[in-house]
Design an enzyme around this catalytic site. Structure first.
Site, PDB file in Angstrom:
ATOM      1  N   PRO A   2       0.698  -1.124  -0.031  1.00 26.07           N
ATOM      2  CA  PRO A   2      -0.073   0.048  -0.122  1.00 26.07           C
ATOM      3  C   PRO A   2       0.932   1.222   0.048  1.00 26.07           C
ATOM      4  O   PRO A   2       1.849   1.323   0.792  1.00 26.07           O
ATOM      5  CB  PRO A   2      -0.781  -0.048   1.191  1.00 26.07           C
ATOM      6  CG  PRO A   2      -0.461  -1.636   1.861  1.00 26.07           C
ATOM      7  CD  PRO A   2       0.434  -1.933   1.341  1.00 26.07           C
ATOM      8  N   GLU A   3       0.628   2.039  -0.758  1.00 31.48           N
ATOM      9  CA  GLU A   3       1.137   3.258  -1.056  1.00 31.48           C
ATOM     10  C   GLU A   3       0.330   4.618  -0.515  1.00 31.48           C
ATOM     11  O   GLU A   3      -0.778   4.262  -0.055  1.00 31.48           O
ATOM     12  CB  GLU A   3       1.792   3.738  -2.508  1.00 31.48           C
ATOM     13  CG  GLU A   3       2.831   2.665  -2.918  1.00 31.48           C
ATOM     14  CD  GLU A   3       4.257   2.669  -2.276  1.00 31.48           C
ATOM     15  OE1 GLU A   3       4.331   3.635  -1.547  1.00 31.48           O
ATOM     16  OE2 GLU A   3       5.202   1.884  -2.432  1.00 31.48           O
TER      17      GLU A   3
END
Ligand SMILES: [Zn+2]
Length: 285
Positions: A2-3
């Site tokens: 997840p960014e």
């Protein structure tokens, strides 16, 4: 992994329904990257304030005083929970939660549903902190660079920070201590949009090119937010919807394919043990 866009999409998915929710209980699964830091039972009775984000961390303020308006109590007088999704985590607010599975390692049971952290690789964390400005939260956040959409983070500020770095610009972006949010896919895409070669030493980037880079990073992240985040492994947002940004990447994951802007071919090289994708014709040193 997840960014920033995925974390922001998560925040937007849970912030409104959790605002003012009453915590009934908390449940811990297997150990995460860091311990919660206080007994889970202590969280019961608190009210959840406005969920915030800093870098890839989410902050859930916990309010104890009934006189505080949850929407105003941004810091929380009952401390708060700093949440990181690690490599493989996702948060979902479930109206009626099934029994936790083997990869569900934290549940915050509230009167609005159960906020559940699903994290197969367990690099994520939920850490209680008395405030964002005290340990442990302050310690975890202290090396984070600027927020890319912060109006105070100007092209001049980016340029000044890059002047102090001799590492390749791609590595500087990935390190996250100048600006947060430029994970691998977004760093590659932003450098392509800005026409900057990923191996260019950061201190050699001119002021106009720094301005183009900041605009490109903001444009890339904004587009990813619109698309609901990327889907690199099994990321789903708080409602279980996969992101679509990755499908429209110009260079990321497209080695050997034609550049969408010129007749050149997208190349892949390895920088700092991460794949970098770029167009040698469009991106200059
Ligand atoms: Zn090109």
């Amino acid at each position: 992994m997840p960014e920033l866009p995925e974390v922001e999409v998560t925040r937007r998915g849970i912030a409104a329904p959790l605002l003012g929710a009453r915590v009934l209980a908390a449940r811990l699964g297997k150990p995460l990257r860091w311990p919660l830091g206080r007994p889970a039972a202590d969280l019961a009775g608190a009210t959840v304030g406005a969920v915030a984000r800093r870098g890839k961390y989410l902050w859930l303020p916990l309010l104890r005083s009934p006189t505080i308006d949850p929407a105003e109590g941004g810091l929380g007088d009952g401390g708060g929970l700093l949440v990181h999704l690690g490599m493989s985590g996702s948060l979902a607010l479930l109206p009626s939660a099934p029994a936790p599975g083997p990869h569900d390692h934290f549940d915050l049971l509230t009167d609005r549903g159960t906020l559940r952290l699903h994290d197969p690789r367990r690099f994520g964390a939920v850490v209680w902190s008395p405030s964002l400005h005290e340990a442990p939260a302050a310690t975890l956040l202290q090396r984070l660079g600027a927020e890319p959409f912060d109006p105070a983070f100007t092209p001049a500020a980016l340029h000044a920070a890059l002047q102090r770095r001799r590492a390749p610009i791609k590595a500087v972006l990935l390190a996250g201590d100048v600006v947060v949010g430029a994970g691998n896919i977004y760093a590659c895409e932003a450098l392509f949009r800005a026409g900057i070669h990923p191996a260019l030493p950061a201190h050699r980037i001119s002021r106009p090119r720094a301005a183009r880079l900041l605009a490109a990073l903001r444009g890339t992240l904004a587009r990813a937010l619109e698309a609901g985040g990327s889907t690199l492994r099994d990321f789903t947002d708080a409602h279980g919807v996969s992101g679509a940004f990755q499908a429209e990447a110009a260079v990321y994951g497209r080695a050997g394919m034609s550049c969408p802007r010129c007749d050149g071919t997208v190349r892949r090289v390895v920088q700092a043990q991460r794949s970098t994708y770029f167009c040698p014709a469009c991106q200059r040193r």
